[in-house]
Design a protein around this motif. Structure first.
Motif: not given
Ligand code: KG4
Ligand code: ZN
Length: 357
Positions: A138-151, A165-166
């Motif tokens: 398993p891994f943790i994903a840090l998703l950082v885009s123009g519309g989203h900020t999520q772990l 998330e934000t």
């Protein structure tokens, strides 16, 4: 299996062809990328200071077919050799999503192929598997885009758990809004990052929102307001030279990037600790940010975890990540496959609600 991927959720039209043999044989996953075409609408939207949805949809219509031809030519394939069509079903701009899904569904119907609707963020978070140092599950994903900020906690393909998330602006949005305040063109992420490199560390004491909160949520709108307050103070002050002005902008960019990066890094570490995961994946447009990458690499060395990145050109929106995510989902479970020509789009869509069982 050769999967065609179509991405049209925002301001990039992306088309790609992915051959699953590379993944199934355990080769470097990127070897499966047979052809790809990408058109960015950034120049078109720039004069409006942001994405104009109607213009975006019309441009996707103009671009998608030539990009498909380009991808097929690169891959030396014909339409008849495609086995399935994956397309971004959401989240994103409704009109833009409609173009991609209508195109994908019509093509699939015409060729009598199955199609699959892909979640845009799943595309982003699986794209590091296409890099040279792919993470293991398993891994943790840090998703950082123009519309989203999520772990997200990713236990395997199709199994995602939202950890935080934000609560307001996304990281990319904070970059873009701050860029505007500093007189930089849309989208300002890359420009701010470059400007910050010329800036002096610590000139402005900007907030690091929610740094010490116990949860894994984020909030960036206060940081942008703090930048705005500094700009107002500067404008109200006595007249300065162009050199002083340039340095002010660079120093403010530096403090902004440092604050934002500190929060993203700290919350990622917290997510790793909480879950016991040893692998962190950075995905989404802001994942191209060099300051964030260096800070994460630094922490990883000391913190006993590994950071994984998608190839740089696959950080921002593209068709490859959609073809790839569609392919991996089909291999994991045929549940999402459809032969129906009917389509619906999901402009707002929670990734975990689309989990495989
Ligand atoms: O993932 P993406 O291409 O599109 C969305 O799904 O939103 O992300 C676009 C965002 C924009 O806000 C852009 O300013 C930001 O990614 N971005 C960056 C960099 N490159 C793109 N932000 C910071 N540093 C960069 N180098
Ligand atoms: Zn994206």
């Amino acid at each position: 299996m050769i999967v065609l991927g179509i991405e049209t959720s925002c301001d990039e039209t992306g088309v790609a062809l992915y051959d699953t043999a590379a993944w199934e044989n355990g080769d470097l996953a990127a070897k499966g990328i047979l052809g790809q075409g990408l058109h960015s609408q950034i120049a078109m939207h720039r004069e409006y200071g942001g994405v104009v949805p109607e213009l975006a949809s019309r441009d996707h219509i103009r671009r998608v077919l030539p990009l498909l031809d380009e991808s097929l030519a690169q891959a030396k394939l014909t339409l008849g050799q495609i086995d399935a069509v994956a397309f971004t079903q959401g989240p994103g701009l409704a009109g833009a999503l409609l173009v991609g899904s209508a195109f994908a569904k019509s093509l699939a119907q015409g060729l009598n192929l199955p199609s699959i609707g892909v979640h845009h963020l799943e595309g982003h978070l699986l794209s590091p598997l296409l890099g040279t140092s792919a993470p293991s599950f398993p891994f943790i994903a840090l998703l950082v885009s123009g519309g989203h900020t999520q772990l997200m906690l990713v236990s395997k393909v199709g199994h995602y758990e939202l950890l935080g998330e934000t609560l307001d602006d996304a990281a990319g949005e904070a970059f873009d809004k701050t860029a505007k305040l500093l007189g930089l063109d849309y989208p300002g992420g890359t420009a701010i990052s470059k400007l910050a490199e010329k800036g002096q560390v610590g000139r402005f004491d900007l907030p690091k929102p929610m740094l010490h909160s116990k949860d894994l949520d984020f909030s960036f709108s206060g940081l942008k307001t703090a930048v705005l307050n500094q700009v107002k103070k500067w404008d109200a002050g006595e007249l300065k030279s162009p050199e002083q002005m340039a340095q002010f902008h660079a120093d403010l960019a530096r403090s902004f990037v440092d604050s934002l990066v500190a929060v993203l890094v700290s919350k990622s570490e917290k997510a790793l600790k909480q879950t016991g995961c040893k692998h962190l994946v950075l995905a989404g447009g802001v994942g191209a940010n060099q300051q964030l990458r260096s800070a994460l690499n630094e922490k990883a060395k000391k913190g006993g975890f590994e950071v994984h990145y998608p190839p740089l050109e696959l950080c921002t929106d593209n068709g490859v990540m959609i073809a790839f995510a569609g392919a991996l989902r089909m291999l994991a479970d045929s549940k999402g496959l459809s032969k129906s020509g009917a389509f619906d789009i999901k402009p707002r869509w929670d990734l975990a609600s689309n989990n495989l069982t």
